[in-house]
Design a protein around this motif. Sequence first.
Motif, PDB file in Angstrom:
ATOM      1  N   VAL A  56       0.859  -1.180   0.000  1.00 26.64           N
ATOM      2  CA  VAL A  56       0.000   0.000   0.000  1.00 26.64           C
ATOM      3  C   VAL A  56       0.897   1.232   0.000  1.00 26.64           C
ATOM      4  CG1 VAL A  56      -1.798   1.252   1.234  1.00 26.64           C
ATOM      5  CG2 VAL A  56      -1.790  -1.252   1.256  1.00 26.64           C
ATOM      6  N   LEU A  57       0.625   2.154  -0.920  1.00 27.94           N
ATOM      7  CA  LEU A  57       1.421   3.380  -1.026  1.00 27.94           C
ATOM      8  C   LEU A  57       0.846   4.450  -0.102  1.00 27.94           C
ATOM      9  CD1 LEU A  57       1.803   3.617  -4.912  1.00 27.94           C
ATOM     10  CD2 LEU A  57       3.439   2.685  -3.253  1.00 27.94           C
ATOM     11  N   LEU A  58       1.706   4.990   0.748  1.00 27.92           N
ATOM     12  CA  LEU A  58       1.331   6.087   1.636  1.00 27.92           C
ATOM     13  C   LEU A  58       2.354   7.190   1.512  1.00 27.92           C
ATOM     14  CD1 LEU A  58       0.334   4.063   4.830  1.00 27.92           C
ATOM     15  CD2 LEU A  58      -1.196   5.025   3.113  1.00 27.92           C
ATOM     16  N   VAL A  59       1.922   8.409   1.786  1.00 29.80           N
ATOM     17  CA  VAL A  59       2.828   9.549   1.754  1.00 29.80           C
ATOM     18  C   VAL A  59       2.844  10.217   3.121  1.00 29.80           C
ATOM     19  CG1 VAL A  59       2.629   9.963  -0.728  1.00 29.80           C
ATOM     20  CG2 VAL A  59       1.011  11.051   0.809  1.00 29.80           C
ATOM     21  N   LYS A  60       4.029  10.618   3.527  1.00 33.48           N
ATOM     22  CA  LYS A  60       4.177  11.345   4.790  1.00 33.48           C
ATOM     23  C   LYS A  60       4.529  12.774   4.431  1.00 33.48           C
ATOM     24  CE  LYS A  60       6.177   9.472   8.373  1.00 33.48           C
ATOM     25  NZ  LYS A  60       7.230   8.933   9.264  1.00 33.48           N
ATOM     26  N   SER A 147       2.893  -3.452   3.854  1.00 30.64           N
ATOM     27  CA  SER A 147       2.109  -4.657   3.565  1.00 30.64           C
ATOM     28  C   SER A 147       0.723  -4.497   4.180  1.00 30.64           C
ATOM     29  CB  SER A 147       2.798  -5.886   4.146  1.00 30.64           C
ATOM     30  OG  SER A 147       2.708  -5.868   5.566  1.00 30.64           O
ATOM     31  N   LEU A 148      -0.199  -5.328   3.740  1.00 30.77           N
ATOM     32  CA  LEU A 148      -1.555  -5.287   4.301  1.00 30.77           C
ATOM     33  C   LEU A 148      -1.548  -5.652   5.780  1.00 30.77           C
ATOM     34  CD1 LEU A 148      -3.425  -6.827   1.291  1.00 30.77           C
ATOM     35  CD2 LEU A 148      -3.649  -4.492   2.133  1.00 30.77           C
ATOM     36  N   LEU A 149      -0.682  -6.568   6.179  1.00 30.01           N
ATOM     37  CA  LEU A 149      -0.578  -6.917   7.594  1.00 30.01           C
ATOM     38  C   LEU A 149      -0.090  -5.720   8.410  1.00 30.01           C
ATOM     39  CD1 LEU A 149      -0.877  -9.016   9.799  1.00 30.01           C
ATOM     40  CD2 LEU A 149       1.438  -9.822   9.266  1.00 30.01           C
ATOM     41  N   GLU A 150       0.890  -4.998   7.870  1.00 28.90           N
ATOM     42  CA  GLU A 150       1.372  -3.791   8.563  1.00 28.90           C
ATOM     43  C   GLU A 150       0.270  -2.746   8.663  1.00 28.90           C
ATOM     44  OE1 GLU A 150       6.096  -3.425   7.581  1.00 28.90           O
ATOM     45  OE2 GLU A 150       4.719  -3.307   5.862  1.00 28.90           O
ATOM     46  N   GLN A 170      -9.496   0.938   5.787  1.00 31.36           N
ATOM     47  CA  GLN A 170     -10.477  -0.006   6.323  1.00 31.36           C
ATOM     48  C   GLN A 170     -11.251  -0.680   5.178  1.00 31.36           C
ATOM     49  OE1 GLN A 170     -12.669   2.347   9.193  1.00 31.36           O
ATOM     50  NE2 GLN A 170     -11.316   1.711  10.841  1.00 31.36           N
ATOM     51  N   TYR A 171     -11.613   0.099   4.187  1.00 27.50           N
ATOM     52  CA  TYR A 171     -12.290  -0.460   3.013  1.00 27.50           C
ATOM     53  C   TYR A 171     -11.403  -1.499   2.344  1.00 27.50           C
ATOM     54  CZ  TYR A 171     -14.413  -0.845  -1.581  1.00 27.50           C
ATOM     55  OH  TYR A 171     -14.986  -1.337  -2.727  1.00 27.50           O
ATOM     56  N   LEU A 172     -10.143  -1.160   2.158  1.00 22.41           N
ATOM     57  CA  LEU A 172      -9.207  -2.077   1.506  1.00 22.41           C
ATOM     58  C   LEU A 172      -9.113  -3.388   2.280  1.00 22.41           C
ATOM     59  CD1 LEU A 172      -7.061  -2.623  -0.674  1.00 22.41           C
ATOM     60  CD2 LEU A 172      -5.388  -1.606   0.889  1.00 22.41           C
ATOM     61  N   LEU A 173      -8.942  -3.309   3.581  1.00 23.05           N
ATOM     62  CA  LEU A 173      -8.812  -4.526   4.381  1.00 23.05           C
ATOM     63  C   LEU A 173     -10.100  -5.362   4.372  1.00 23.05           C
ATOM     64  CD1 LEU A 173      -6.705  -3.302   7.429  1.00 23.05           C
ATOM     65  CD2 LEU A 173      -5.943  -4.624   5.459  1.00 23.05           C
ATOM     66  N   ASN A 175     -12.229  -5.574   1.988  1.00 19.82           N
ATOM     67  CA  ASN A 175     -12.533  -6.070   0.644  1.00 19.82           C
ATOM     68  C   ASN A 175     -11.328  -6.654  -0.091  1.00 19.82           C
ATOM     69  OD1 ASN A 175     -15.452  -5.136   0.185  1.00 19.82           O
ATOM     70  ND2 ASN A 175     -14.432  -3.355   1.046  1.00 19.82           N
ATOM     71  N   TYR A 176     -10.223  -6.839   0.613  1.00 23.23           N
ATOM     72  CA  TYR A 176      -8.991  -7.192  -0.092  1.00 23.23           C
ATOM     73  C   TYR A 176      -9.121  -8.453  -0.937  1.00 23.23           C
ATOM     74  CZ  TYR A 176      -4.354  -8.355  -1.427  1.00 23.23           C
ATOM     75  OH  TYR A 176      -3.274  -8.673  -2.193  1.00 23.23           O
ATOM     76  N   ASN A 177      -9.800  -9.469  -0.471  1.00 24.90           N
ATOM     77  CA  ASN A 177      -9.918 -10.704  -1.250  1.00 24.90           C
ATOM     78  C   ASN A 177     -10.582 -10.466  -2.599  1.00 24.90           C
ATOM     79  OD1 ASN A 177      -8.593 -12.331   0.583  1.00 24.90           O
ATOM     80  ND2 ASN A 177     -10.459 -12.795   1.718  1.00 24.90           N
ATOM     81  N   ASP A 178     -11.401  -9.435  -2.685  1.00 21.61           N
ATOM     82  CA  ASP A 178     -12.028  -9.079  -3.959  1.00 21.61           C
ATOM     83  C   ASP A 178     -11.028  -8.492  -4.954  1.00 21.61           C
ATOM     84  OD1 ASP A 178     -14.389  -9.820  -2.758  1.00 21.61           O
ATOM     85  OD2 ASP A 178     -15.057  -7.766  -2.364  1.00 21.61           O
ATOM     86  N   TYR A 179      -9.853  -8.065  -4.462  1.00 23.62           N
ATOM     87  CA  TYR A 179      -8.911  -7.347  -5.330  1.00 23.62           C
ATOM     88  C   TYR A 179      -7.650  -8.129  -5.631  1.00 23.62           C
ATOM     89  CZ  TYR A 179     -12.069  -3.666  -4.133  1.00 23.62           C
ATOM     90  OH  TYR A 179     -13.198  -2.936  -3.962  1.00 23.62           O
ATOM     91  N   LYS A 180      -7.553  -9.358  -5.168  1.00 27.61           N
ATOM     92  CA  LYS A 180      -6.349 -10.159  -5.446  1.00 27.61           C
ATOM     93  C   LYS A 180      -6.268 -10.489  -6.907  1.00 27.61           C
ATOM     94  CE  LYS A 180      -5.452 -12.318  -1.045  1.00 27.61           C
ATOM     95  NZ  LYS A 180      -5.438 -13.551  -0.294  1.00 27.61           N
TER      96      LYS A 180
END
Length: 180
Positions: A56-60, A147-150, A170-173, A175-180
């Motif tokens: 997952v891409l995040l920016v600080k 990572s998704l776990l992180e 939260q949405y990503l987590l 629904n993640y199985n829908d996006y594999k």
Amino acid sequence: MNLYEKTIHSTSIYQGAIIDLEVHDVELPDGKTSKRELVYHNGAVAVCAVTPENKVLLVKQFRKPAEKPLLEIPAGKLEIDEVRTEAAKRELEEETGYIAEELELITEMYGSPGFSNEKISIYLAKDLKVGQMNLDDDEFIELEQYSLLEIKDMLKNKQFEDAKTIIALQYLLLNYNDYK
């Protein structure tokens, strides 16, 4: 019950590059009057992006109102008459160097509807390709990948303070199985 508030009078306080401020005298549903301080904003977009490696891409970046750096999904304001999906693609590439061919709308939300009309469209991007980061002159960003776990642990430990980021992750987590 009619919940509508009728504007009786409005006064422009400030017109800026990003926001306009007004004070409205309003008639309340019970006939009484009150004042409302309003912030008008053209709107914004945000992108929850997952790399081909499932990062997952995040920016600080430093956020002056919070007086500290915040970790967020890539986001930015809409230009006048800009199409939201095009703005989201532009912001993603500018801030991360990744290009999204397709975006899925997660939701549209008002961040602070008690005083602002800013509507944020939040998208999910995957199947990313590498492009070129191109920050604005006044933009200083650190790109981070998790990572998704992180991400799950970071959400659990309340490491995010930005509403659009929390909603998107939260949405990503969920629904993640829908996006594999």
